[in-house]
Design a protein around this motif. Sequence first.
Motif, PDB file in Angstrom:
ATOM      1  N   ASP A  86       5.012  10.847   3.557  1.00 50.79           N
ATOM      2  CA  ASP A  86       5.306   9.946   4.037  1.00 50.79           C
ATOM      3  C   ASP A  86       4.534   8.849   3.347  1.00 50.79           C
ATOM      4  OD1 ASP A  86       5.531   8.871   7.478  1.00 50.79           O
ATOM      5  OD2 ASP A  86       4.023   8.056   6.255  1.00 50.79           O
ATOM      6  N   PRO A  87       4.378   7.302   3.525  1.00 53.84           N
ATOM      7  CA  PRO A  87       3.755   7.110   2.761  1.00 53.84           C
ATOM      8  C   PRO A  87       2.221   6.546   3.054  1.00 53.84           C
ATOM      9  CG  PRO A  87       4.883   5.504   3.049  1.00 53.84           C
ATOM     10  CD  PRO A  87       5.669   6.982   3.336  1.00 53.84           C
ATOM     11  N   GLY A  88       2.212   7.402   4.637  1.00 54.18           N
ATOM     12  CA  GLY A  88       0.987   6.607   5.219  1.00 54.18           C
ATOM     13  C   GLY A  88       0.507   8.181   5.637  1.00 54.18           C
ATOM     14  N   VAL A  89       0.506   8.955   5.152  1.00 45.57           N
ATOM     15  CA  VAL A  89      -0.112  10.198   5.069  1.00 45.57           C
ATOM     16  C   VAL A  89      -0.437  10.619   3.580  1.00 45.57           C
ATOM     17  CG1 VAL A  89       0.177  12.598   5.488  1.00 45.57           C
ATOM     18  CG2 VAL A  89       1.049  11.041   6.982  1.00 45.57           C
ATOM     19  N   TYR A  90      -1.492  11.023   2.765  1.00 43.36           N
ATOM     20  CA  TYR A  90      -2.490  10.993   1.784  1.00 43.36           C
ATOM     21  C   TYR A  90      -1.344   9.766   0.967  1.00 43.36           C
ATOM     22  CZ  TYR A  90      -5.098  14.092   3.586  1.00 43.36           C
ATOM     23  OH  TYR A  90      -5.856  15.206   4.972  1.00 43.36           O
ATOM     24  N   ALA A  91      -1.489   9.033   0.961  1.00 48.04           N
ATOM     25  CA  ALA A  91       0.384   8.041  -0.247  1.00 48.04           C
ATOM     26  C   ALA A  91      -0.864   7.078  -0.404  1.00 48.04           C
ATOM     27  CB  ALA A  91       1.330   8.436   1.029  1.00 48.04           C
ATOM     28  N   MET A  92       0.115   6.123  -0.522  1.00 43.54           N
ATOM     29  CA  MET A  92      -0.113   5.011  -1.098  1.00 43.54           C
ATOM     30  C   MET A  92      -0.319   3.479   0.085  1.00 43.54           C
ATOM     31  SD  MET A  92      -0.429   5.583  -3.892  1.00 43.54           S
ATOM     32  CE  MET A  92      -0.537   3.670  -4.457  1.00 43.54           C
ATOM     33  N   ALA A  93       0.235   3.963   1.647  1.00 45.47           N
ATOM     34  CA  ALA A  93       0.720   2.458   1.774  1.00 45.47           C
ATOM     35  C   ALA A  93      -1.109   2.154   2.691  1.00 45.47           C
ATOM     36  CB  ALA A  93       1.362   3.075   3.130  1.00 45.47           C
ATOM     37  N   GLY A  94      -2.273   2.363   2.289  1.00 39.45           N
ATOM     38  CA  GLY A  94      -3.823   2.701   2.644  1.00 39.45           C
ATOM     39  C   GLY A  94      -4.478   1.611   1.697  1.00 39.45           C
ATOM     40  N   LEU A  95      -3.654   2.365   0.474  1.00 36.40           N
ATOM     41  CA  LEU A  95      -3.771   1.379  -0.631  1.00 36.40           C
ATOM     42  C   LEU A  95      -3.333   0.001  -0.727  1.00 36.40           C
ATOM     43  CD1 LEU A  95      -5.843   1.281  -2.895  1.00 36.40           C
ATOM     44  CD2 LEU A  95      -3.578   2.355  -4.402  1.00 36.40           C
ATOM     45  N   VAL A  96      -2.578  -0.223  -0.500  1.00 43.16           N
ATOM     46  CA  VAL A  96      -1.226  -1.372  -0.162  1.00 43.16           C
ATOM     47  C   VAL A  96      -2.319  -2.601   0.125  1.00 43.16           C
ATOM     48  CG1 VAL A  96       0.681  -2.550   0.349  1.00 43.16           C
ATOM     49  CG2 VAL A  96       0.761  -0.602  -1.347  1.00 43.16           C
ATOM     50  N   PHE A  97      -2.807  -1.963   1.825  1.00 41.99           N
ATOM     51  CA  PHE A  97      -3.334  -2.184   2.818  1.00 41.99           C
ATOM     52  C   PHE A  97      -5.068  -2.841   2.625  1.00 41.99           C
ATOM     53  CE2 PHE A  97       0.421  -1.314   6.184  1.00 41.99           C
ATOM     54  CZ  PHE A  97       1.148  -2.330   6.117  1.00 41.99           C
ATOM     55  N   GLU A  98      -5.498  -2.262   1.219  1.00 44.11           N
ATOM     56  CA  GLU A  98      -6.805  -2.507   1.355  1.00 44.11           C
ATOM     57  C   GLU A  98      -7.079  -3.537   0.445  1.00 44.11           C
ATOM     58  OE1 GLU A  98     -10.654  -0.023  -0.694  1.00 44.11           O
ATOM     59  OE2 GLU A  98      -8.143   1.369  -0.045  1.00 44.11           O
ATOM     60  N   MET A  99      -6.096  -3.217  -0.969  1.00 47.05           N
ATOM     61  CA  MET A  99      -5.914  -4.429  -2.043  1.00 47.05           C
ATOM     62  C   MET A  99      -5.362  -5.592  -1.465  1.00 47.05           C
ATOM     63  SD  MET A  99      -4.784  -2.232  -4.928  1.00 47.05           S
ATOM     64  CE  MET A  99      -5.103  -3.193  -5.893  1.00 47.05           C
ATOM     65  N   CYS A 100      -4.466  -5.700  -0.168  1.00 48.60           N
ATOM     66  CA  CYS A 100      -4.512  -6.783  -0.199  1.00 48.60           C
ATOM     67  C   CYS A 100      -5.539  -7.861   1.138  1.00 48.60           C
ATOM     68  CB  CYS A 100      -2.323  -6.692   1.256  1.00 48.60           C
ATOM     69  SG  CYS A 100      -1.151  -6.546   0.306  1.00 48.60           S
ATOM     70  N   ASN A 101      -5.634  -6.810   1.577  1.00 43.93           N
ATOM     71  CA  ASN A 101      -7.106  -7.460   2.417  1.00 43.93           C
ATOM     72  C   ASN A 101      -7.943  -7.944   1.941  1.00 43.93           C
ATOM     73  OD1 ASN A 101      -8.968  -8.245   4.375  1.00 43.93           O
ATOM     74  ND2 ASN A 101      -9.844  -5.485   4.383  1.00 43.93           N
ATOM     75  N   ARG A 102      -8.174  -7.391   0.479  1.00 45.61           N
ATOM     76  CA  ARG A 102      -9.252  -7.269  -0.924  1.00 45.61           C
ATOM     77  C   ARG A 102      -8.892  -9.055  -0.968  1.00 45.61           C
ATOM     78  NH1 ARG A 102     -13.812  -4.481  -2.289  1.00 45.61           N
ATOM     79  NH2 ARG A 102     -13.020  -2.250  -1.212  1.00 45.61           N
ATOM     80  N   LYS A 103      -8.373  -9.130  -1.916  1.00 43.47           N
ATOM     81  CA  LYS A 103      -7.250 -10.079  -2.484  1.00 43.47           C
ATOM     82  C   LYS A 103      -7.348 -11.646  -1.431  1.00 43.47           C
ATOM     83  CE  LYS A 103      -5.392  -7.228  -6.243  1.00 43.47           C
ATOM     84  NZ  LYS A 103      -5.439  -8.009  -7.550  1.00 43.47           N
ATOM     85  N   ASN A 104      -7.486 -11.485   0.178  1.00 42.87           N
ATOM     86  CA  ASN A 104      -6.654 -12.217   0.788  1.00 42.87           C
ATOM     87  C   ASN A 104      -5.668 -12.418   1.292  1.00 42.87           C
ATOM     88  OD1 ASN A 104     -10.031 -12.746   2.404  1.00 42.87           O
ATOM     89  ND2 ASN A 104      -9.876 -13.688  -0.023  1.00 42.87           N
ATOM     90  N   ILE A 105      -4.419 -12.070   1.322  1.00 46.00           N
ATOM     91  CA  ILE A 105      -3.253 -11.494   1.634  1.00 46.00           C
ATOM     92  C   ILE A 105      -3.174 -12.303   2.673  1.00 46.00           C
ATOM     93  CG2 ILE A 105      -1.015 -10.888   0.896  1.00 46.00           C
ATOM     94  CD1 ILE A 105      -2.016 -10.179  -2.199  1.00 46.00           C
ATOM     95  N   TYR A 106      -2.512 -13.281   3.195  1.00 47.24           N
ATOM     96  CA  TYR A 106      -1.902 -12.679   4.100  1.00 47.24           C
ATOM     97  C   TYR A 106      -0.178 -12.052   4.612  1.00 47.24           C
ATOM     98  CZ  TYR A 106      -0.497 -14.937   8.969  1.00 47.24           C
ATOM     99  OH  TYR A 106      -0.013 -14.689  10.590  1.00 47.24           O
ATOM    100  N   VAL A 107      -0.511 -11.554   5.493  1.00 45.73           N
ATOM    101  CA  VAL A 107       0.644  -9.923   5.371  1.00 45.73           C
ATOM    102  C   VAL A 107       0.897 -10.432   6.291  1.00 45.73           C
ATOM    103  CG1 VAL A 107       0.912  -7.534   5.334  1.00 45.73           C
ATOM    104  CG2 VAL A 107      -0.726  -8.488   3.992  1.00 45.73           C
ATOM    105  N   VAL A 108       2.380 -10.023   6.852  1.00 49.63           N
ATOM    106  CA  VAL A 108       3.232  -9.863   7.937  1.00 49.63           C
ATOM    107  C   VAL A 108       4.547  -8.984   7.695  1.00 49.63           C
ATOM    108  CG1 VAL A 108       4.714 -11.147   9.209  1.00 49.63           C
ATOM    109  CG2 VAL A 108       3.140 -12.794   8.225  1.00 49.63           C
ATOM    110  N   SER A 109       4.559  -7.948   9.077  1.00 45.04           N
ATOM    111  CA  SER A 109       5.811  -7.025   9.329  1.00 45.04           C
ATOM    112  C   SER A 109       6.813  -7.609   9.311  1.00 45.04           C
ATOM    113  CB  SER A 109       5.549  -6.172  10.328  1.00 45.04           C
ATOM    114  OG  SER A 109       5.587  -7.286  11.666  1.00 45.04           O
ATOM    115  N   PRO A 110       7.822  -7.662   9.229  1.00 46.17           N
ATOM    116  CA  PRO A 110       9.741  -7.896   8.893  1.00 46.17           C
ATOM    117  C   PRO A 110       9.914  -7.938   9.921  1.00 46.17           C
ATOM    118  CG  PRO A 110       9.504  -5.701   7.118  1.00 46.17           C
ATOM    119  CD  PRO A 110       8.107  -6.049   8.150  1.00 46.17           C
ATOM    120  N   GLY A 111       9.436  -7.247  11.352  1.00 51.90           N
ATOM    121  CA  GLY A 111      10.173  -7.802  12.423  1.00 51.90           C
ATOM    122  C   GLY A 111       9.092  -9.242  13.423  1.00 51.90           C
ATOM    123  N   ASN A 112       8.222  -9.319  12.350  1.00 52.09           N
ATOM    124  CA  ASN A 112       6.873 -10.338  13.462  1.00 52.09           C
ATOM    125  C   ASN A 112       8.009 -11.599  13.268  1.00 52.09           C
ATOM    126  OD1 ASN A 112       4.319 -11.690  14.108  1.00 52.09           O
ATOM    127  ND2 ASN A 112       3.170 -10.114  13.118  1.00 52.09           N
TER     128      ASN A 112
END
Length: 253
Positions: A69-95
């Motif tokens: 699973d991408p959220g269990v010891y995997a890459m999802a956390g790093l993606v969000f962490e890097m987007c946060n550091r880069k000031n990228i505005y993130v929206v979920s598909p259903g938002n």
Amino acid sequence: MDHLSKRAMDVLAGVDAVAGYTTYIELIRPLIEGKIIITTPMTKEVERVETAIETALNGKTCAVVSSGDPGVYAMAGLVFEMCNRKNIYVVSPGNSHEMKTDSRNLRIEVVPGIPALCSGAALLGAPLTHDFAAISLSDLLTNWEQIEQRLKAAAKADFVIVLYNPKSKKRNWQLKKAQEIILNYRDPQTPVGIVARAMREGQNVQIVPLKDLHKEDVDMQTTVFIGSSASVTYLNYMVTPRGYSNKYFLNKS
């Protein structure tokens, strides 16, 4: 690939690019022919995610793949962490929120998968039917003193303990140390399930007593399930009872 969800298959079919660790890319190679491939070796996760984010910001859809699973010891956390550091505005598909016109934007969907603790547990029988704790033995990103404290706390509280990243060529002492810590709180005969490459080629499943764990062939593709005081072996299975027999009469006939 039999255990990929339909949503994961649909996403892989629809994206322009796929980013992942070399080994995981090879596992899904038949599904991603003709796509842009972003691949890096182990310990190059930051560079891989950086490239994936820039690929998406440049207008191409990109899937970042992980095992389990991408959220269990995997890459999802790093993606969000890097987007946060880069000031990228993130929206979920259903938002329903609109993208901002004055900043960089990305739509990110985390597609759930089957984590190793679930695939491994299914092969063992039912070792996680009661409370459990998952702990990674990798001290690359977490200092060993903190890992030791977590091992002691989980063992003292009588959780079933699932160990991720138990041993590598360079990290070859942590599993034995974890065994020693847990033996301070568990019977030496406590069942331990060892599952390597669950649901993949080379799969191997075995159950051994806790006292013999250090003798087993374990690597980074192995998940270790250390039973609680309630865990038992039944035929070739490992089971941790939920407690029904303490509340209800279970007919033996």
